[in-house]
Write a protein that holds these residues in place. Structure first.
Motif, short mmCIF file in Angstrom:
data_model
loop_
_atom_site.label_atom_id
_atom_site.label_comp_id
_atom_site.label_asym_id
_atom_site.label_seq_id
_atom_site.Cartn_x
_atom_site.Cartn_y
_atom_site.Cartn_z
N GLN A 1 65.67 71.75 17.31
CA GLN A 1 66.53 70.63 16.73
C GLN A 1 66.32 69.44 17.66
O GLN A 1 66.28 68.37 17.41
N VAL A 2 66.32 69.83 18.96
CA VAL A 2 65.92 68.74 19.91
C VAL A 2 64.50 68.01 19.62
O VAL A 2 64.35 66.78 19.61
N THR A 3 63.63 68.61 19.53
CA THR A 3 62.19 68.26 19.13
C THR A 3 62.22 67.51 17.96
O THR A 3 61.48 66.32 17.60
N THR A 4 63.17 67.66 16.89
CA THR A 4 63.24 67.07 15.65
C THR A 4 64.09 65.56 15.97
O THR A 4 63.68 64.37 15.42
N LEU A 5 65.21 65.75 16.57
CA LEU A 5 65.95 64.73 16.60
C LEU A 5 65.49 63.67 17.42
O LEU A 5 65.46 62.24 17.26
N ASP A 6 64.51 64.07 18.64
CA ASP A 6 63.61 62.92 19.45
C ASP A 6 62.44 63.70 19.83
O ASP A 6 62.29 64.22 20.97
N PRO A 7 61.35 63.17 18.95
CA PRO A 7 60.01 63.68 19.36
C PRO A 7 59.38 63.17 20.49
O PRO A 7 58.30 63.39 20.79
N THR A 8 60.18 62.07 21.28
CA THR A 8 59.45 61.45 22.10
C THR A 8 60.06 61.97 23.61
O THR A 8 59.72 61.49 24.68
N TYR A 9 60.94 62.95 23.50
CA TYR A 9 61.62 63.71 24.74
C TYR A 9 60.53 64.82 25.09
O TYR A 9 60.84 65.60 24.52
N ALA A 10 59.91 64.44 26.25
CA ALA A 10 58.89 65.32 26.58
C ALA A 10 59.51 66.74 27.08
O ALA A 10 58.86 67.58 26.76
N GLU A 11 60.76 66.74 27.55
CA GLU A 11 61.07 67.90 28.00
C GLU A 11 61.53 68.87 26.89
O GLU A 11 61.55 69.98 27.50
N GLY A 12 61.90 68.35 25.75
CA GLY A 12 62.21 69.15 24.76
C GLY A 12 61.11 69.90 24.67
O GLY A 12 60.99 71.27 24.05
N TRP A 13 59.85 69.43 24.37
CA TRP A 13 58.71 70.16 24.05
C TRP A 13 58.30 71.10 25.13
O TRP A 13 57.58 72.36 24.90
N ASN A 14 58.49 70.56 26.44
CA ASN A 14 58.02 71.62 27.58
C ASN A 14 58.99 72.62 27.51
O ASN A 14 58.30 73.71 27.96
N ARG A 15 60.04 72.68 27.31
CA ARG A 15 61.25 73.74 27.53
C ARG A 15 60.73 74.57 26.21
O ARG A 15 61.06 76.03 26.50
N ARG A 16 60.51 74.28 24.95
CA ARG A 16 60.19 74.90 23.91
C ARG A 16 58.78 75.75 24.11
O ARG A 16 58.56 77.00 24.05
N TRP B 1 63.66 63.98 34.10
CA TRP B 1 63.08 64.64 32.89
C TRP B 1 64.17 65.10 31.95
O TRP B 1 64.09 64.96 30.93
N LEU B 2 65.07 65.85 32.58
CA LEU B 2 66.14 66.42 31.49
C LEU B 2 67.06 65.73 30.99
O LEU B 2 67.61 65.98 29.81
N ASP B 3 67.36 64.36 31.51
CA ASP B 3 68.20 63.39 30.88
C ASP B 3 67.53 62.63 29.70
O ASP B 3 66.74 61.78 29.83
N SER B 4 67.82 63.32 28.53
CA SER B 4 67.40 62.70 27.28
C SER B 4 67.94 61.31 27.11
O SER B 4 67.17 60.47 26.19
N GLY B 5 68.80 61.02 27.47
CA GLY B 5 69.56 59.88 27.05
C GLY B 5 70.81 60.10 26.19
O GLY B 5 71.42 59.07 25.60
N SER B 6 70.78 61.11 25.58
CA SER B 6 71.61 61.46 24.44
C SER B 6 72.53 62.53 24.94
O SER B 6 72.02 63.74 25.38
N GLN C 1 50.97 64.63 26.39
CA GLN C 1 50.83 63.34 25.81
C GLN C 1 51.78 62.31 25.94
O GLN C 1 51.55 61.19 26.25
N LEU C 2 52.90 62.83 26.16
CA LEU C 2 54.21 62.22 26.34
C LEU C 2 54.45 61.80 27.95
O LEU C 2 54.84 60.76 28.19
N GLU C 3 54.25 62.84 28.77
CA GLU C 3 54.29 62.67 30.24
C GLU C 3 53.15 63.33 30.86
O GLU C 3 53.10 64.62 31.01
N PRO C 4 51.85 62.60 31.16
CA PRO C 4 50.75 63.24 31.64
C PRO C 4 50.83 63.85 33.07
O PRO C 4 50.04 64.63 33.31
#
Length: 201
Positions: A106-121, A73-78, A143-146
């Motif tokens: 910034q993380v959620t703006t750069l990649d809104p499909t990265y579930a862990e960014g939203w979870n950490r926030r 989950w933590l590896d965003s690919g970026s 929504q991204l990772e049920p």
């Protein structure tokens, strides 16, 4: 709150080196590994891990599987996003929550499909007792990772903290459907079930 922060600190110690190593890697995937192919491979790996997690009945083995899922989950690919996640984690450990939120925004703006960014926030908002904002980010995570048992655990804690015991119980039961050997979830389900039974629900 202290117990939640302690859990996050332990988690950071386990995943910090992974994030740091990822931050040193090139931001772009190799030309011979298209993004769609990489995403499919990652999804297939997660599906296998979740299948194993659901069947595993040894607590320590289940914890290892869950840890591997967290790393995935933590590896965003970026590399850039991974680095911002690392900085956000360090800010959280220092209880500099506004700084952590800046990075996670910034993380959620750069990649809104990265579930862990939203979870950490969502976690930072929870630690700041911004429950409505935390729940909104948890919903986005799910929504991204049920199957995100971390986000569901956060939802359960918010429900319990705000006096919604039945909703908290429901959330913990959803956690156990995904991760049956999570001891904290088992304990919460037992405690809440007893409390609700005593209240005549």
């Amino acid at each position: 709150m202290r117990s939640v922060f302690a859990f996050l600190t332990v988690l950071a110690l386990a995943i910090g080196p992974t994030l740091a190593a990822q931050a040193d890697t090139p931001a772009d995937a190799p030309a011979d590994a298209p993004a769609t192919s990489t995403a499919k491979t990652r999804q297939a790996r997660l599906d296998k891990l979740f299948s194993d997690l659901g069947r595993e009945r040894n607590e320590k083995a289940a914890e290892r599987i869950a840890g591997t899922i967290w790393q995935a989950w933590l590896d965003s690919g970026s590399a850039n996003i991974n680095l911002m996640m690392l900085w956000a984690q360090k800010a959280m450990e220092a209880q500099k929550f506004d700084v952590a939120l800046d990075f996670l925004d910034q993380v959620t703006t750069l990649d809104p499909t990265y579930a862990e960014g939203w979870n950490r926030r969502a976690t930072v908002h929870y630690m700041m007792k911004n429950y409505a904002k935390s729940l909104a980010d948890i919903e986005r995570t799910l929504q991204l990772e049920p199957r995100h048992f971390g986000a569901l655990s956060g939802m359960a804690r918010i429900m319990a903290d705000t006096g919604h015991k039945q909703a908290a119980l429901d959330a913990w039961q959803r956690v156990l459907a995904i991760y049956p050997m999570m001891r904290s979830a088992q304990s919460e389900v037992s405690t809440l079930s007893e409390e609700l039974a005593g209240e005549g629900i």
